[in-house]
Design an enzyme around this catalytic site. Structure first.
Site, PDB file in Angstrom:
ATOM      1  N   GLU A 213     -42.363 -12.447 -33.914  1.00  0.00           N
ATOM      2  CA  GLU A 213     -42.936 -11.752 -32.762  1.00  0.00           C
ATOM      3  C   GLU A 213     -44.185 -11.069 -33.292  1.00  0.00           C
ATOM      4  O   GLU A 213     -44.125  -9.975 -33.839  1.00  0.00           O
ATOM      5  CB  GLU A 213     -41.919 -10.766 -32.188  1.00  0.00           C
ATOM      6  CG  GLU A 213     -42.269 -10.303 -30.779  1.00  0.00           C
ATOM      7  CD  GLU A 213     -43.293  -9.185 -30.775  1.00  0.00           C
ATOM      8  OE1 GLU A 213     -44.498  -9.494 -30.543  1.00  0.00           O
ATOM      9  OE2 GLU A 213     -42.927  -8.037 -31.015  1.00  0.00           O
ATOM     10  N   CYS A 247     -48.178  -4.212 -29.231  1.00  0.00           N
ATOM     11  CA  CYS A 247     -48.485  -5.637 -29.386  1.00  0.00           C
ATOM     12  C   CYS A 247     -48.761  -6.304 -28.049  1.00  0.00           C
ATOM     13  O   CYS A 247     -49.594  -7.200 -27.957  1.00  0.00           O
ATOM     14  CB  CYS A 247     -47.351  -6.352 -30.125  1.00  0.00           C
ATOM     15  SG  CYS A 247     -45.748  -6.243 -29.306  1.00  0.00           S
TER      16      CYS A 247
END
Length: 464
Positions: A213, A247
């Site tokens: 991720e 993110c």
């Protein structure tokens, strides 16, 4: 920790994994809920630790903890339903068999956590790892070691009989590389794309599977029929909460020209009272501040203009007030790369369609957001993102049942939700013969006389 220490820790975790996998789903749920309760009781100390290590305000740290606990509770509750055996029709050729799919724990999973959300992100991943029946070796970022230690200590206090199921690994890049090479059964990494590539390379030698991720460069597209004020409020939250160190945060904003002036006015009005150190925290690392400075300086050197903020936004070390840029060429780093700071780039576009096209024109494909009164789920199909919010930002991250992850340079695999549980198991196909039918003659070396005529008939009748 050095490589021999990591290897010994992994070996001990394998012993614990055998015991933990034998625990029933119901008992695992109870132990994970006890962990959540212990973290809730430790809220004040944990929030203080998060603040000290990351610089974020108390309210942001408490929100992070709450969302992490929601993910933990959801995963503990849904693991049994998600991972229970699934019956499969055996079909005509194997009609004398029962068939099903079993989900088996992998064994020991290494989890490498980030520093931007040092409680939320590990809790969401570790919940899936542990609920699926695996032991975990958790390496928090070297910038947030004490937050990671607090999570592990709380698990051990809540579950003294489960010692070794969740272990803490401390250190930086070398410790992370040692974990990748220590013989774990899978590695889940959450962090930058650059470090994700290094993790994948370290895991490649032993064919250790990975979930990556990685970073995002997410776009918010504002259509001509959008609720402009709502879009501006969402843009401020998505771009500047946690000092832009998210993110899946908003980094690029594409606005239809028909509402461009109205949106910019609403955006600057929303940002006018916002100050770093009060409404959001400092940049957590000096390295990240350098990246932010480089992106802003490069953008303005190539024609970019300040819509909000300016050089004076960089006040003191790590404390950066909001910056909004416009007229930045699409090929510059501020557009093509993840800035990961309190900076947003605004561009006026012809319409929603052009915004969607530009949103897809970067290597990362983590999340995206669209504001339009006429948009629905169908607009998500046009975005190359792993997650999409329509008339909202980052909402997918707060829904425990939704998978979290992206494509392209943002990595692969998913955490959270059903998909996150599945990531930390392996599928085992099982057949059990329940009768001896004449069809079994089709799989004998000494074929009966009727085998070829039957095969020809089946091919013709079923598929011809």
């Amino acid at each position: 920790m050095n490589a021999p220490q990591v290897a010994r820790m992994t070996a001990r975790s394998r012993e614990a994994a055998a015991d933990w996998s034998a625990v029933t789903f119901g008992e695992r749920e109870r132990r994970l809920r006890r962990w959540a309760a212990e973290l809730a009781r430790s809220r004040a100390a944990l929030v203080a630790t998060i603040r000290e290590e990351t610089g974020k305000p108390a309210a942001d740290a408490e929100l992070e903890l709450l969302v992490g606990l929601e993910h933990l509770a959801w995963t503990a509750r849904r693991a049994r339903r998600t991972l229970r055996p699934r019956r499969v029709s055996p079909g005509l050729l194997a009609a004398e068999h029962r068939a099903r799919v079993e989900r088996r724990p992998l064994g020991v999973v290494g989890v490498i956590g980030p520093w931007n959300y040092p409680a939320l992100t590990p809790l969401g991943v570790l919940a899936g790892v542990l609920a699926a029946g695996n032991a975990a070796v958790f390496k928090p970022s070297e910038h947030t070691t004490e937050t990671g230690r607090a999570l592990v200590d709380a698990f051990e206090r809540a579950n003294p009989g489960s010692a070794g199921t969740l272990r803490l690994l401390t250190g930086g890049a070398r410790a992370g590389e040692a974990l990748c090479r220590a013989g774990v059964d899978k590695v889940a990494f959450i962090g930058s794309t650059r470090t994700g590539r290094a993790v994948m390379a370290a895991c490649a030698d032993s064919l250790t599977p990975v979930v990556l991720e990685c970073g995002g460069n997410d776009a918010l597209i504002v259509g001509e029929d959008a609720d402009v004020r709502a879009a501006a409020r969402a843009a401020v939250w998505g771009a500047f909460s946690n000092a832009g160190q998210t993110c899946a945060g908003v980094e690029r904003i594409y606005v239809a020209r028909a509402v461009g002036e109205e949106f910019i006015a609403a955006l600057t009005a929303e940002l006018a009272p916002v100050r770093a150190g009060l409404h959001y925290g400092r940049l957590t690392t000096g390295e990240q501040e350098k990246v932010v400075r480089v992106h802003v300086e490069d953008a303005t050197a190539h024609g970019g203009r300040f819509l909000f903020g300016g050089p004076e936004s960089f006040r003191t070390s790590g404390v950066v007030d909001p910056v909004v840029l416009t007229d930045v060429p699409e090929g510059r780093p501020a557009v093509q790369e993840e800035t990961f700071g309190p900076v947003a780039v605004v561009r006026l576009v012809r319409d929603l369609d052009e915004g969607l096209t530009l949103a897809n024109a970067v290597p990362q494909a983590l999340g995206a957001a669209v504001f339009s009164r006429s948009a629905d789920e169908s607009v998500a199909a046009r975005l190359r993102a792993g997650m999409v919010s329509v008339n909202g930002v980052l909402t997918f991250g707060g829904i425990p049942g939704l998978p979290f992850g992206g494509n392209g340079a943002s990595g692969f695999g998913r955490v959270h939700g059903r998909e996150g549980l599945m990531e930390f198991t392996s599928a085992q196909a099982v057949t059990v013969r329940r009768a001896h039918l004449t069809g079994s003659g089709l799989t004998r070396l000494r074929s009966p006389w009727w085998k070829r005529p039957v095969l020809r008939a089946l091919i013709r009748l079923r598929h011809g």
